[in-house]
Scaffold this active site. Structure first.
Site, PDB file in Angstrom:
ATOM      1  N   ASN A   1     -16.411  11.167  51.386  1.00 36.51           N
ATOM      2  CA  ASN A   1     -17.837  11.397  51.594  1.00 36.51           C
ATOM      3  C   ASN A   1     -18.323  12.315  50.479  1.00 36.51           C
ATOM      4  OD1 ASN A   1     -20.364  12.746  52.613  1.00 36.51           O
ATOM      5  ND2 ASN A   1     -20.007  11.279  54.257  1.00 36.51           N
ATOM      6  N   ARG A   2     -19.523  12.049  49.987  1.00 35.80           N
ATOM      7  CA  ARG A   2     -20.007  12.772  48.805  1.00 35.80           C
ATOM      8  C   ARG A   2     -21.027  13.861  49.106  1.00 35.80           C
ATOM      9  NH1 ARG A   2     -21.541   7.387  45.953  1.00 35.80           N
ATOM     10  NH2 ARG A   2     -22.037   6.991  48.115  1.00 35.80           N
TER      11      ARG A   2
END
Length: 164
Positions: free
Chosen positions: A40-41
């Protein structure tokens, strides 16, 4: 699988913006904090646009509070397959009354289309704080590069509302 949200919101009385995801992923539930799937960024975006390094949950929580950012999720419980927002059924929203009444939040950002749609459907009519959607930082949203995400998040969170 029926999931009950057990991670408390991160906020304080000085919080000015609120990021809302949909529901913590299995990785986030296991870690006890938000956006903890390794691909996840969300945290890489925050690190890049604020020029910080946030390796631990403690540092992430401190960063949010020091920067007047609140973080939670739209739902308090639902039926969901893994982390697939598209599988959500029987959604029940969190109650945002306390956070919105006791902080300085002037804008809500829903991270992803599902979070935005659920907020609009289940919550928006109950609160007067303006809200809008941001692109999901999930690895499933591969059409948005890290650079594009940073550009969009930077533009939104550094708007005038954030600095009032």
């Amino acid at each position: 699988m029926h999931v009950i949200h057990e991670i408390g919101p991160v906020w304080n009385t000085e919080s000015r913006i609120l990021f809302l995801g949909t529901m913590p992923s299995p990785a986030s539930r296991l870690a006890g904090f938000y956006y903890m799937h390794p691909r996840n960024r969300f945290w890489p975006v925050m690190e890049k646009i604020f020029s910080v390094t946030l390796p631990s949950v403690n540092e992430r929580r401190t960063f949010l509070l020091q920067n007047n950012i609140a973080l939670w999720d739209v739902l308090c419980r639902c039926d969901i397959d893994g982390a697939q927002d598209s599988s959500i059924k029987n959604a029940v929203p969190n109650n945002f009354t306390q956070i919105l009444n006791e902080s300085k939040i002037s804008r809500i950002f829903c991270t992803g289309k599902t979070a935005l749609l659920l907020y609009e459907k289940l919550c928006a009519k109950n609160y007067s704080v303006p809200y809008e959607g941001l692109p999901s930082t999930s690895p499933a949203n591969a059409s948005w590069t890290l650079e594009k995400l940073c550009e969009e998040y930077r533009k939104k969170i550094f708007a005038d509302a954030f600095h009032q």
